[in-house]
Design a protein around this motif. Structure first.
Motif, PDB file in Angstrom:
ATOM      1  N   SER A 223       0.830  -1.199   0.000  1.00 25.32           N
ATOM      2  CA  SER A 223       0.000   0.000   0.000  1.00 25.32           C
ATOM      3  C   SER A 223       0.865   1.251   0.000  1.00 25.32           C
ATOM      4  N   LEU A 224       0.579   2.135  -0.918  1.00 27.84           N
ATOM      5  CA  LEU A 224       1.282   3.414  -1.036  1.00 27.84           C
ATOM      6  C   LEU A 224       0.263   4.533  -0.858  1.00 27.84           C
ATOM      7  N   THR A 225       0.559   5.446   0.082  1.00 23.99           N
ATOM      8  CA  THR A 225      -0.376   6.535   0.372  1.00 23.99           C
ATOM      9  C   THR A 225       0.378   7.847   0.465  1.00 23.99           C
ATOM     10  N   ALA A 226      -0.146   8.869  -0.173  1.00 21.50           N
ATOM     11  CA  ALA A 226       0.404  10.220  -0.051  1.00 21.50           C
ATOM     12  C   ALA A 226      -0.723  11.143   0.413  1.00 21.50           C
ATOM     13  N   VAL A 227      -0.460  11.909   1.463  1.00 25.08           N
ATOM     14  CA  VAL A 227      -1.406  12.915   1.941  1.00 25.08           C
ATOM     15  C   VAL A 227      -0.851  14.278   1.546  1.00 25.08           C
ATOM     16  N   LEU A 228      -1.568  14.985   0.712  1.00 20.93           N
ATOM     17  CA  LEU A 228      -1.081  16.234   0.119  1.00 20.93           C
ATOM     18  C   LEU A 228      -1.963  17.403   0.548  1.00 20.93           C
ATOM     19  N   LYS A 229      -1.353  18.584   0.595  1.00 17.64           N
ATOM     20  CA  LYS A 229      -2.071  19.800   0.948  1.00 17.64           C
ATOM     21  C   LYS A 229      -1.876  20.843  -0.146  1.00 17.64           C
ATOM     22  N   THR A 230      -2.968  21.435  -0.577  1.00 11.86           N
ATOM     23  CA  THR A 230      -2.900  22.456  -1.620  1.00 11.86           C
ATOM     24  C   THR A 230      -2.356  23.758  -1.055  1.00 11.86           C
ATOM     25  N   ARG A 231      -1.829  24.577  -1.948  1.00 11.46           N
ATOM     26  CA  ARG A 231      -1.335  25.888  -1.531  1.00 11.46           C
ATOM     27  C   ARG A 231      -2.513  26.818  -1.213  1.00 11.46           C
ATOM     28  N   PRO A 232      -2.461  27.529  -0.080  1.00 12.49           N
ATOM     29  CA  PRO A 232      -3.575  28.436   0.267  1.00 12.49           C
ATOM     30  C   PRO A 232      -3.645  29.654  -0.637  1.00 12.49           C
ATOM     31  N   THR A 233      -2.589  29.908  -1.392  1.00 13.44           N
ATOM     32  CA  THR A 233      -2.564  31.090  -2.267  1.00 13.44           C
ATOM     33  C   THR A 233      -3.255  30.863  -3.606  1.00 13.44           C
ATOM     34  N   LEU A 234      -3.712  29.644  -3.861  1.00  8.68           N
ATOM     35  CA  LEU A 234      -4.375  29.372  -5.130  1.00  8.68           C
ATOM     36  C   LEU A 234      -5.704  30.120  -5.209  1.00  8.68           C
ATOM     37  N   THR A 235      -5.927  30.767  -6.333  1.00 11.00           N
ATOM     38  CA  THR A 235      -7.194  31.461  -6.545  1.00 11.00           C
ATOM     39  C   THR A 235      -8.215  30.489  -7.120  1.00 11.00           C
ATOM     40  N   ALA A 236      -9.474  30.906  -7.080  1.00 11.61           N
ATOM     41  CA  ALA A 236     -10.539  30.036  -7.576  1.00 11.61           C
ATOM     42  C   ALA A 236     -10.320  29.717  -9.047  1.00 11.61           C
ATOM     43  N   GLY A 237     -10.559  28.471  -9.396  1.00 12.22           N
ATOM     44  CA  GLY A 237     -10.382  28.053 -10.786  1.00 12.22           C
ATOM     45  C   GLY A 237     -10.094  26.567 -10.869  1.00 12.22           C
ATOM     46  N   THR A 238      -9.816  26.126 -12.092  1.00  8.31           N
ATOM     47  CA  THR A 238      -9.516  24.715 -12.364  1.00  8.31           C
ATOM     48  C   THR A 238      -8.057  24.586 -12.758  1.00  8.31           C
ATOM     49  N   TYR A 239      -7.377  23.625 -12.167  1.00  9.47           N
ATOM     50  CA  TYR A 239      -5.948  23.426 -12.405  1.00  9.47           C
ATOM     51  C   TYR A 239      -5.704  21.966 -12.794  1.00  9.47           C
ATOM     52  N   ASP A 240      -4.822  21.785 -13.754  1.00  9.82           N
ATOM     53  CA  ASP A 240      -4.399  20.443 -14.156  1.00  9.82           C
ATOM     54  C   ASP A 240      -2.883  20.367 -14.091  1.00  9.82           C
ATOM     55  N   SER A 241      -2.398  19.322 -13.466  1.00 11.80           N
ATOM     56  CA  SER A 241      -0.957  19.119 -13.325  1.00 11.80           C
ATOM     57  C   SER A 241      -0.671  17.622 -13.386  1.00 11.80           C
ATOM     58  N   ASP A 242       0.614  17.277 -13.291  1.00  6.53           N
ATOM     59  CA  ASP A 242       1.037  15.883 -13.209  1.00  6.53           C
ATOM     60  C   ASP A 242       1.844  15.697 -11.943  1.00  6.53           C
ATOM     61  N   LEU A 243       1.503  14.653 -11.193  1.00 14.80           N
ATOM     62  CA  LEU A 243       2.332  14.227 -10.083  1.00 14.80           C
ATOM     63  C   LEU A 243       3.265  13.134 -10.604  1.00 14.80           C
ATOM     64  N   GLN A 244       4.551  13.334 -10.392  1.00 15.87           N
ATOM     65  CA  GLN A 244       5.537  12.368 -10.879  1.00 15.87           C
ATOM     66  C   GLN A 244       6.171  11.638  -9.703  1.00 15.87           C
ATOM     67  N   LEU A 245       6.078  10.315  -9.727  1.00 16.67           N
ATOM     68  CA  LEU A 245       6.676   9.479  -8.692  1.00 16.67           C
ATOM     69  C   LEU A 245       7.928   8.817  -9.266  1.00 16.67           C
ATOM     70  N   ASP A 246       9.091   9.161  -8.704  1.00 14.62           N
ATOM     71  CA  ASP A 246      10.371   8.562  -9.108  1.00 14.62           C
ATOM     72  C   ASP A 246      10.785   7.525  -8.074  1.00 14.62           C
ATOM     73  N   ALA A 247      11.291   6.401  -8.537  1.00 10.45           N
ATOM     74  CA  ALA A 247      11.825   5.342  -7.672  1.00 10.45           C
ATOM     75  C   ALA A 247      13.324   5.225  -7.945  1.00 10.45           C
ATOM     76  N   CYS A 248      14.136   5.295  -6.883  1.00 14.97           N
ATOM     77  CA  CYS A 248      15.584   5.386  -7.062  1.00 14.97           C
ATOM     78  C   CYS A 248      16.321   4.504  -6.040  1.00 14.97           C
ATOM     79  N   HIS A 249      17.571   4.189  -6.412  1.00  8.37           N
ATOM     80  CA  HIS A 249      18.456   3.455  -5.502  1.00  8.37           C
ATOM     81  C   HIS A 249      19.104   4.385  -4.487  1.00  8.37           C
ATOM     82  N   ASP A 250      19.196   5.686  -4.809  1.00 13.04           N
ATOM     83  CA  ASP A 250      19.890   6.624  -3.925  1.00 13.04           C
ATOM     84  C   ASP A 250      18.966   7.775  -3.540  1.00 13.04           C
ATOM     85  N   GLU A 251      19.307   8.439  -2.448  1.00 12.70           N
ATOM     86  CA  GLU A 251      18.457   9.493  -1.921  1.00 12.70           C
ATOM     87  C   GLU A 251      18.386  10.692  -2.844  1.00 12.70           C
ATOM     88  N   ALA A 252      19.486  10.949  -3.572  1.00 14.81           N
ATOM     89  CA  ALA A 252      19.493  12.074  -4.516  1.00 14.81           C
ATOM     90  C   ALA A 252      18.741  11.747  -5.790  1.00 14.81           C
TER      91      ALA A 252
END
Length: 351
Positions: A104-133
């Protein structure tokens, strides 16, 4: 194999979350699943993630952080620590946490309070890596998850309002449309500040009406706060400043000339007396003059140009007597102090 039994969190860093699944848990899981031996090379490690829905649909309210949750399934075939990084391509997210427990993978996200009313589309990108960087990606990634965010309008009004007038000009009025979202429900109004009693503020049908009064020269202030009764997140505050300048030539308060009336009449005489009313320069309020109820002052009336006349008559009065009365002058306007005009009459007996 699934990363069963492990839970890890990582800090928010430049809109990315990093967390590692402990290597021991993964190794034990591989052995328990019959992987045997060393479980293979990390070069052959693969990761796969499937999200619960094809697109993450979220709703927020302008002016507030709104929390929403991402759910997915994580599978990892390696033995070493796995680092995950979640990135928001359009900077819609202010903070969040990432958690893995088993598959099970869960992410709890919070929107920016500075966003004005409207519709927004974006992409969430999940990277999987061997190192922390995250310079050594694991095969299978990255994973793109579309985000569709609808930000509902909050109560909207300009934050500050300045009203101005000079001398006896009409008191200014300002109407502000709040454009409330139906979800806000019934709205309440609260007035605070230095001079709330000197303003008339009303809220009706989503419109805030600010009415001022004809006041003396000075600066007056009130804060009008409008909020939803059922949802405290719907809230806006308008700071109102009302500036009154004195007229050319300076401001004058209400006064009468003369300040008192004294009469001396012989028995059988009557006489008309006159006085002038100086109105305050900051208002066009209507004066109201009321004589005392002793009957000494008769026929009080205006004769033009703010001059007033009345009559005193000795008929029915006693000689060698001093009679006293008064005229009260009031003005239908705020911050105008009433004036009492003393009136006296001495009656003498002619020889």
């Amino acid at each position: 194999m699934g990363a069963r039994g492990g839970t890890a969190r990582g800090p928010w860093d430049r809109h990315a979350w990093m967390y590692g699944v402990a290597a021991g848990l993964v190794a034990l899981l591989v052995a328990a699943c019959g992987g045997g031996g060393d479980g293979g090379s990390e070069e052959s490690a693969k990761v796969s993630v499937t999200f619960a829905t094809p697109q993450l649909n979220a709703q927020a309210l302008a002016g507030y952080e709104t929390e929403f949750t991402l759910h997915g399934k994580l599978t990892y075939t390696g033995h070493d620590t796995l680092y995950l990084r979640l990135t928001d391509h359009k900077d819609l997210i202010s903070s969040g946490t990432l958690q893995a427990a088993g598959e099970s993978l869960t992410a709890v996200l919070k929107t920016r309070p500075t966003l004005t009313a409207g519709t927004y589309d974006s992409d969430l990108q999940l990277d999987a890596c061997h190192d922390e960087a995250c310079t050594q990606p694991v095969d299978g990634g990255p994973f793109i998850y579309p985000l569709h965010l609808v930000v509902a309008p909050n109560l909207e009004a300009q934050a500050t309002v300045t009203l101005h007038r000079t001398g006896g000009e009409a008191a200014p009025v300002r109407s502000l449309a709040l454009n409330p979202d139906p979800a806000a429900g019934e709205l309440a109004l609260e007035l605070t500040g230095a001079n709330p009693e000197l303003f008339s503020v009303a809220l009706a049908a989503g419109v805030l009406e600010i009415r001022t009064l004809q006041l003396p020269a000075g600066s007056y202030h009130v804060t009008a706060t409008v909020s939803s009764i059922r949802d405290a997140r719907y809230r806006t505050a308008i700071d109102v400043t009302y500036v009154v300048d004195p007229p050319e030539g300076g401001e004058k308060r209400m006064a009468v000339e003369p300040g008192s009336v004294r009469g001396m009449l012989a028995m059988g005489d009557r006489q008309v007396y006159r006085f002038h009313l100086q109105r305050p320069t900051w208002t066009d309020g209507v004066p109201v003059l009321t004589p005392s109820a002793d009957g000494l002052i008769q026929g009080l009336h205006a004769v033009g140009n703010d001059d007033y006349e009345f009559t005193m008559d000795t008929a029915g009065l006693l000689p060698l007597t001093i009679y006293q009365a008064s005229i009260t002058v009031k003005l239908d306007a705020p911050q105008v102090t009433p004036i009492d005009i003393p009136v006296s009459l001495v009656i003498w007996r002619p020889s």
